[in-house]
Scaffold this active site. Sequence first.
Site, PDB file in Angstrom:
ATOM      1  CB  CYS A 114      16.601  -6.082 -24.386  1.00  0.00           C
ATOM      2  SG  CYS A 114      17.510  -5.222 -25.700  1.00  0.00           S
ATOM      3  CG  HIS A 264      13.992  -3.603 -23.271  1.00  0.00           C
ATOM      4  ND1 HIS A 264      15.119  -2.970 -22.818  1.00  0.00           N
ATOM      5  CD2 HIS A 264      14.042  -3.556 -24.630  1.00  0.00           C
ATOM      6  CE1 HIS A 264      15.835  -2.549 -23.857  1.00  0.00           C
ATOM      7  NE2 HIS A 264      15.195  -2.904 -24.966  1.00  0.00           N
ATOM      8  CG  ASN A 294      17.264   0.129 -25.941  1.00  0.00           C
ATOM      9  OD1 ASN A 294      17.785  -0.482 -25.019  1.00  0.00           O
ATOM     10  ND2 ASN A 294      16.676  -0.477 -26.958  1.00  0.00           N
TER      11      ASN A 294
END
Length: 337
Positions: A114, A264, A294
């Site tokens: 990430c 993120h 995500n």
Amino acid sequence: MKAYIAAVSSYLPENTLTNEDLALEFPSWSVDKIFSKTGIHTRHICHADQTISEMSVAAAESLISEHAIDKSTIDYVLLCTQSPDYFLPTTACLVQSELGLSTSCGALDFNLGCSGYVYGLSLAKGLIETGQASNILLITSEAYSKHIAAGDKSVRTLFGDAATATLIKGKESSHDLIGPFVFGTDGNGGDNLIVPDGGSKNPITDASSVLTEDTSGNVRASKNLYMNGAEILLFTMKTVPSSVDTLLEKANLNKDDIDYVIFHQANKFMLDKLRSKTGFSEERFLTSYERYGNTVSSTIPLGIKKAIAEQKFKAGDRILLVGFGVGYSWAGTIIEW
């Protein structure tokens, strides 16, 4: 010469996984419950036989086509992924060949999740501003779906697959257009977001495919992705706000000097808490998780691309970027548009 972001494109797999699909598989979780927990409507999921190199090439070809880039000018490929085609050879080398780039082009993979896009920007900045490269193709290509067990709703509701391609070039400037940077690492948290089996420490065995059910009803094997959501949240709340403060201090800026923020895109719950804790207004705090989920290292460039499409950025805008997660690893920077 100062490095800057010249263009951003992406590739999203055609297959999608909606909240309606998930609710059919997990009747105890309704569509509304899934959305209230995650803020996500849809995730793109690659085909089982689709590779990271294929996704990378698709994103890069979109970039080259959309922005009329001469392939012969690309002299370095940086590829961030946690799902490489092989242990070896390097996936970036395969991408160089598939794209038909010059054999004088540098190419390397780096395995970060990430925080990977911000780390990639730092690598590209170093290569350009030391005269080692002029036109860098920074690719993020992630397919966590390949690691996720079908019965693990805790992560299936969150993660999607995507690839992005960013062209980073150099131009004369009296000040930095990317940077400064802050970095952080705490490997003590590695076990909280992990695929336990499959590497050299725990090679795949018959036992790696044995499914077990946890106390929340999630079913997975040791070859699958495991996430301790509570611990990840604690880590994030501890590190990200302080990293933002450190970054602003390093840049000699305050929060009012920042035009937009892209963190993120983990999930709505986490980002709402981060926005509240860091004190940025909703107007400046850009999100894109609703449509993609995500997508690990691809979330920040997807957010940049979405903002470009919505014509949010104007020349001179300062955009603060922070990536955080698996590792534990985190990084932040400020870019000038």
